[in-house]
Design an enzyme around this catalytic site. Structure first.
Site, mmCIF file in Angstrom:
data_model
loop_
_atom_site.group_PDB
_atom_site.id
_atom_site.type_symbol
_atom_site.label_atom_id
_atom_site.label_comp_id
_atom_site.label_asym_id
_atom_site.label_seq_id
_atom_site.Cartn_x
_atom_site.Cartn_y
_atom_site.Cartn_z
ATOM 1 N N HIS A 122 22.058 27.499 14.366
ATOM 2 C CA HIS A 122 21.310 28.742 14.181
ATOM 3 C C HIS A 122 21.533 29.260 12.768
ATOM 4 O O HIS A 122 22.661 29.224 12.282
ATOM 5 C CB HIS A 122 21.798 29.784 15.185
ATOM 6 C CG HIS A 122 21.143 31.116 15.007
ATOM 7 N ND1 HIS A 122 19.833 31.338 15.387
ATOM 8 C CD2 HIS A 122 21.585 32.274 14.455
ATOM 9 C CE1 HIS A 122 19.519 32.593 15.094
ATOM 10 N NE2 HIS A 122 20.563 33.186 14.525
ATOM 11 N N VAL B 106 -22.750 10.572 7.858
ATOM 12 C CA VAL B 106 -23.350 10.384 6.538
ATOM 13 C C VAL B 106 -24.140 9.086 6.602
ATOM 14 O O VAL B 106 -23.604 8.049 6.994
ATOM 15 C CB VAL B 106 -22.244 10.283 5.457
ATOM 16 C CG1 VAL B 106 -22.837 9.917 4.113
ATOM 17 C CG2 VAL B 106 -21.468 11.591 5.385
ATOM 18 N N THR C 200 0.846 -1.199 0.000
ATOM 19 C CA THR C 200 0.000 0.000 0.000
ATOM 20 C C THR C 200 0.876 1.242 0.000
ATOM 21 O O THR C 200 0.664 2.187 -0.772
ATOM 22 C CB THR C 200 -0.871 0.011 1.278
ATOM 23 O OG1 THR C 200 -1.638 -1.193 1.322
ATOM 24 C CG2 THR C 200 -1.789 1.212 1.321
HETATM 25 P P1 FAD Z 1 0.814 -3.062 3.112
HETATM 26 O O1 FAD Z 1 1.679 -1.951 2.743
HETATM 27 O O2 FAD Z 1 -0.656 -2.875 2.995
HETATM 28 O O3 FAD Z 1 1.261 -4.294 2.205
HETATM 29 C C1 FAD Z 1 0.589 -5.495 2.208
HETATM 30 C C2 FAD Z 1 0.821 -6.173 0.874
HETATM 31 O O4 FAD Z 1 0.352 -7.509 0.980
HETATM 32 C C3 FAD Z 1 0.067 -5.579 -0.305
HETATM 33 O O5 FAD Z 1 0.938 -5.265 -1.350
HETATM 34 C C4 FAD Z 1 -0.923 -6.649 -0.730
HETATM 35 O O6 FAD Z 1 -1.098 -6.712 -2.137
HETATM 36 C C5 FAD Z 1 -0.211 -7.895 -0.252
HETATM 37 N N1 FAD Z 1 -1.113 -9.018 0.020
HETATM 38 C C6 FAD Z 1 -2.231 -9.031 0.773
HETATM 39 N N2 FAD Z 1 -2.740 -10.263 0.847
HETATM 40 C C7 FAD Z 1 -1.925 -11.046 0.109
HETATM 41 C C8 FAD Z 1 -1.916 -12.420 -0.204
HETATM 42 N N3 FAD Z 1 -2.834 -13.275 0.296
HETATM 43 N N4 FAD Z 1 -0.939 -12.890 -1.017
HETATM 44 C C9 FAD Z 1 0.020 -12.071 -1.516
HETATM 45 N N5 FAD Z 1 0.060 -10.756 -1.255
HETATM 46 C C10 FAD Z 1 -0.894 -10.264 -0.443
HETATM 47 N N6 FAD Z 1 1.950 5.502 6.646
HETATM 48 C C11 FAD Z 1 2.983 6.279 7.017
HETATM 49 O O7 FAD Z 1 3.754 5.888 7.899
HETATM 50 N N7 FAD Z 1 3.229 7.480 6.425
HETATM 51 C C12 FAD Z 1 2.420 7.966 5.457
HETATM 52 O O8 FAD Z 1 2.662 9.064 4.941
HETATM 53 C C13 FAD Z 1 1.314 7.181 5.044
HETATM 54 N N8 FAD Z 1 0.504 7.615 4.069
HETATM 55 C C14 FAD Z 1 -0.534 6.821 3.665
HETATM 56 C C15 FAD Z 1 -1.380 7.303 2.681
HETATM 57 C C16 FAD Z 1 -2.454 6.546 2.245
HETATM 58 C C17 FAD Z 1 -3.346 7.076 1.162
HETATM 59 C C18 FAD Z 1 -2.674 5.255 2.817
HETATM 60 C C19 FAD Z 1 -3.822 4.398 2.341
HETATM 61 C C20 FAD Z 1 -1.843 4.769 3.808
HETATM 62 C C21 FAD Z 1 -0.768 5.558 4.254
HETATM 63 N N9 FAD Z 1 0.077 5.132 5.267
HETATM 64 C C22 FAD Z 1 1.108 5.925 5.676
HETATM 65 C C23 FAD Z 1 -0.100 3.821 5.920
HETATM 66 C C24 FAD Z 1 0.871 2.800 5.328
HETATM 67 O O9 FAD Z 1 0.672 2.723 3.940
HETATM 68 C C25 FAD Z 1 0.655 1.445 5.974
HETATM 69 O O10 FAD Z 1 0.748 1.563 7.382
HETATM 70 C C26 FAD Z 1 1.704 0.456 5.507
HETATM 71 O O11 FAD Z 1 1.667 0.314 4.111
HETATM 72 C C27 FAD Z 1 1.485 -0.905 6.162
HETATM 73 O O12 FAD Z 1 2.459 -1.784 5.718
HETATM 74 P P2 FAD Z 1 2.206 -3.350 5.678
HETATM 75 O O13 FAD Z 1 3.471 -3.940 5.185
HETATM 76 O O14 FAD Z 1 1.648 -3.813 6.953
HETATM 77 O O15 FAD Z 1 1.057 -3.576 4.584
HETATM 78 P P1 NAI Z 2 -8.196 7.751 10.504
HETATM 79 O O1 NAI Z 2 -8.435 6.741 11.544
HETATM 80 O O2 NAI Z 2 -6.994 8.595 10.534
HETATM 81 O O3 NAI Z 2 -9.426 8.773 10.496
HETATM 82 C C1 NAI Z 2 -10.740 8.364 10.298
HETATM 83 C C2 NAI Z 2 -11.652 9.477 10.771
HETATM 84 O O4 NAI Z 2 -12.960 9.152 10.357
HETATM 85 C C3 NAI Z 2 -11.676 9.638 12.290
HETATM 86 O O5 NAI Z 2 -11.514 10.991 12.603
HETATM 87 C C4 NAI Z 2 -13.052 9.106 12.681
HETATM 88 O O6 NAI Z 2 -13.592 9.747 13.812
HETATM 89 C C5 NAI Z 2 -13.856 9.427 11.432
HETATM 90 N N1 NAI Z 2 -15.027 8.580 11.212
HETATM 91 C C6 NAI Z 2 -15.159 7.255 11.473
HETATM 92 N N2 NAI Z 2 -16.376 6.834 11.089
HETATM 93 C C7 NAI Z 2 -17.017 7.915 10.569
HETATM 94 C C8 NAI Z 2 -18.291 8.108 9.971
HETATM 95 N N3 NAI Z 2 -19.150 7.114 9.837
HETATM 96 N N4 NAI Z 2 -18.609 9.341 9.531
HETATM 97 C C9 NAI Z 2 -17.725 10.386 9.655
HETATM 98 N N5 NAI Z 2 -16.500 10.246 10.201
HETATM 99 C C10 NAI Z 2 -16.159 9.029 10.644
HETATM 100 O O7 NAI Z 2 -8.360 6.965 9.131
HETATM 101 P P2 NAI Z 2 -7.952 7.337 7.644
HETATM 102 O O8 NAI Z 2 -7.828 8.799 7.456
HETATM 103 O O9 NAI Z 2 -8.897 6.574 6.799
HETATM 104 O O10 NAI Z 2 -6.521 6.698 7.514
HETATM 105 C C11 NAI Z 2 -6.333 5.299 7.766
HETATM 106 C C12 NAI Z 2 -4.970 5.039 8.318
HETATM 107 O O11 NAI Z 2 -3.983 5.197 7.321
HETATM 108 C C13 NAI Z 2 -4.584 6.010 9.423
HETATM 109 O O12 NAI Z 2 -5.015 5.520 10.659
HETATM 110 C C14 NAI Z 2 -3.104 6.039 9.349
HETATM 111 O O13 NAI Z 2 -2.595 5.060 10.203
HETATM 112 C C15 NAI Z 2 -2.797 5.666 7.899
HETATM 113 N N6 NAI Z 2 -2.337 6.863 7.193
HETATM 114 C C16 NAI Z 2 -1.214 7.500 7.656
HETATM 115 C C17 NAI Z 2 -0.761 8.641 7.054
HETATM 116 C C18 NAI Z 2 0.418 9.330 7.616
HETATM 117 O O14 NAI Z 2 1.129 8.740 8.421
HETATM 118 N N7 NAI Z 2 0.713 10.575 7.218
HETATM 119 C C19 NAI Z 2 -1.420 9.202 5.873
HETATM 120 C C20 NAI Z 2 -2.607 8.470 5.494
HETATM 121 C C21 NAI Z 2 -3.009 7.333 6.131
#
Ligand code: FAD
Ligand code: NAI
Length: 467
Positions: A446, A238, A46
């Site tokens: 600084h 919502v 992801t």
């Molecule tokens: P993942 O990265 O989800 O990887 C899991 C992998 O397993 C996937 O590629 C999937 O295809 C694969 N997989 C699943 N099931 C199977 C299977 N049965 N067989 C083979 N492959 C499989 N975190 C931060 O720290 N900083 C950020 O700025 C940040 N930004 C984010 C922005 C967005 C839009 C999102 C959605 C998340 C963000 N996160 C961020 C969260 C971060 O992406 C996740 O915490 C992180 O990727 C988790 O790592 P993971 O290895 O546990 O799983």
């Molecule tokens: P989130 O947990 O950060 O926020 C979800 C928000 O939705 C909360 O404020 C919650 O109160 C609200 N919510 C829950 N149900 C709702 C409803 N029915 N109607 C309206 N509001 C509702 O989750 P988000 O933004 O989806 O991100 C998921 C995860 O991905 C985060 O927890 C974070 O760990 C990871 N992530 C990390 C980033 C980073 O490190 N910069 C960037 C993006 C994602």
């Protein structure tokens, strides 16, 4: 599949996200024979494909646009009409993702890690099946990550009602983007499209945005985002979404109940949190226990209740963050090699990459109050930091929280320019068990933003110098 692929390994990791690929690399570095199963066409999970990396590319590009449009003039930089080229921004994002996922593929080759392409399952302890073929493994690591949580009545089509994945791929700037969920994804991707001209409304169930934040930081964050023109509908839920020719009509209700209203959007971003993705693994058959919240239950060494099966990253409890997943991947590989690594979960920073950024590590004041821990607070505003003034980026402050008796740093919270980079030294302070005095006595260059960290640490004992 090549006939040369072995059919037994020391470790098979399922999932090549930051948890899985780091676990695979570290295990290979420690001499184990490693395979990693990944069903996506590219490695990196992801984070690299549809999460951290593409979102940060778009945040960075749109920050540049916003600066050119609204901030250059303050610095005496005169540009003509500023416009943007969305396809080029998207190309830059795709190039950055491409370079990163290829980088992981290179690291797999360098470390002689076998990539088993396809969806993996665990037919029995010690066995992983991929595409109808079975492999044996001494250790199996579940690192399958997470997926977006659905909301009943709001059906995602990734066109008009999108998750973060669709919101990273929009071909035009929506007139009105409604974000359901005022958390990290909603605020980061809401900021991207807001900067490009969308009207953005955030509908949040609770009475504040990003509820885990230190309350004082949270308040300032709300103010800054509203000043930027983001509309907030707090304490609102919502209950339905109807796709129309023009966009989407959402039914909104006060969280506490009351009269419903309709809000029309061109695009709706559903971002109410993420849940573990465990589909198709066959965990029920093999008997791996889940927590009541559906995450894989693990002990202190990431072991599940089934010997030889482990889990890390978003699939288990804790913050869903890439660096937490990476550290767990690395620690687990070291444990499998007989080492004794340790993760201090109080020293894991979190960052929201809006502008200004918001960053935190350790405990909030609210958490310490709830636990009855006596603490001292030092705060320093960026308005009093020379470098922030030179940058014309003075919104925000640094807050350092230390134990009232021992002075040990227990938490730090920053809202301001480059907060995500500034938090690193405070994470290290917590990791090293440093006192606020240690941070305060450390010489900071600084003029830098990091002097605000030193001043906040000095302020813990009431002796900040520049305020
Ligand atoms: P993942 O990265 O989800 O990887 C899991 C992998 O397993 C996937 O590629 C999937 O295809 C694969 N997989 C699943 N099931 C199977 C299977 N049965 N067989 C083979 N492959 C499989 N975190 C931060 O720290 N900083 C950020 O700025 C940040 N930004 C984010 C922005 C967005 C839009 C999102 C959605 C998340 C963000 N996160 C961020 C969260 C971060 O992406 C996740 O915490 C992180 O990727 C988790 O790592 P993971 O290895 O546990 O799983
Ligand atoms: P989130 O947990 O950060 O926020 C979800 C928000 O939705 C909360 O404020 C919650 O109160 C609200 N919510 C829950 N149900 C709702 C409803 N029915 N109607 C309206 N509001 C509702 O989750 P988000 O933004 O989806 O991100 C998921 C995860 O991905 C985060 O927890 C974070 O760990 C990871 N992530 C990390 C980033 C980073 O490190 N910069 C960037 C993006 C994602």
């Amino acid at each position: 599949m090549s006939a040369t692929v072995p059919d037994s390994f020391d470790v098979i990791v399922i999932g090549a996200g930051p948890g899985g690929y780091v676990c695979a690399i570290r295990a290979a570095q420690l001499g184990m024979k490693v395979a990693c199963v990944e069903k996506r066409a590219t490695l990196g999970g992801t984070c690299l494909n549809v999460g951290c990396i593409p979102s940060k590319a778009l945040l960075h590009s749109t920050e540049h646009y916003d600066e050119a449009k609204h901030k250059f003039a303050t610095h005496g930089v005169v540009v003509g009409e500023v416009s943007f080229d969305l396809p080029q921004m998207m190309k830059h994002k795709a190039d950055v993702v491409g370079a990163n996922v290829k980088g992981v593929e290179f690291l797999f080759k360098k470390n002689k890690i076998t990539w088993l392409k396809g969806a993996g399952s665990i037919p029995a302890p010690g066995k992983v099946a991929v595409d109808g073929k079975e492999y044996a493994a001494k250790h199996i690591v579940i690192a399958t990550g997470s997926e977006s949580i659905p909301l009943p009545g709001v059906e995602v089509d990734e066109k008009k009602i999108v998750t973060s994945t669709g919101a990273l791929e929009l071909e035009t700037v929506p007139g009105h983007l409604v974000v359901i969920g005022g958390g990290v994804i909603g605020l980061e991707l809401g900021s991207v499209w807001k900067r490009l001209g969308a009207e953005v409304t955030v509908v949040e169930f609770l009475d504040r945005l990003a509820p885990g934040l230190d309350a004082e930081v949270g308040k300032q964050f709300d103010r800054v985002l509203q000043k930027q023109g983001m509309k907030l509908k707090l304490k609102t839920k919502v209950t339905a979404a109807k796709v129309t020719d023009k966009g989407v009509d959402l039914t909104l209700e006060p969280a506490a109940g009351g009269a419903a209203e309709t809000l029309s959007a061109d695009i709706v971003l559903l971002a109410i949190g993420r849940r573990p993705y465990l589909e198709g693994l066959g965990l029920d058959k093999v008997g791996v226990k889940l927590t009541p919240r559906g995450r894989v239950e693990v002990g202190p060494h990431f072991e599940t209740n089934v010997p030889g099966i482990y889990a890390i990253g978003d699939a288990i409890d804790g913050a869903m963050l890439a660096h937490k997943a990476e550290d767990e991947g690395s620690a687990l590989a070291e444990m499998l090699a007989g080492q004794k690594p340790h993760i201090n979960y109080d020293a894991i920073p979190s960052v929201i990459y809006t502008w200004p950024e918001v960053a935190a590590v350790g405990k909030t004041e609210e958490e310490l109050k709830a636990k009855g821990v006596a603490y001292k607070v030092g705060k320093f505003p960026f308005t009093a930091n020379a470098r922030a003034r030179a940058m014309a980026e003075t919104d925000g402050f640094v807050k350092v929280i230390a134990d009232a008796k021992t002075d040990q740093v227990l938490g730090a919270h920053i809202i301001g320019p480059d907060a995500g980079t500034l938090i690193a030294e405070l994470a290290m302070a917590i990791e090293f068990g440093a006192s606020s005095e240690d941070v305060a006595r450390t010489c900071h260059a600084h003029p830098t933003l990091s002097e605000a960290v030193k001043e906040a640490a000095l302020a813990v004992e009431g002796r900040a110098l520049h305020i």
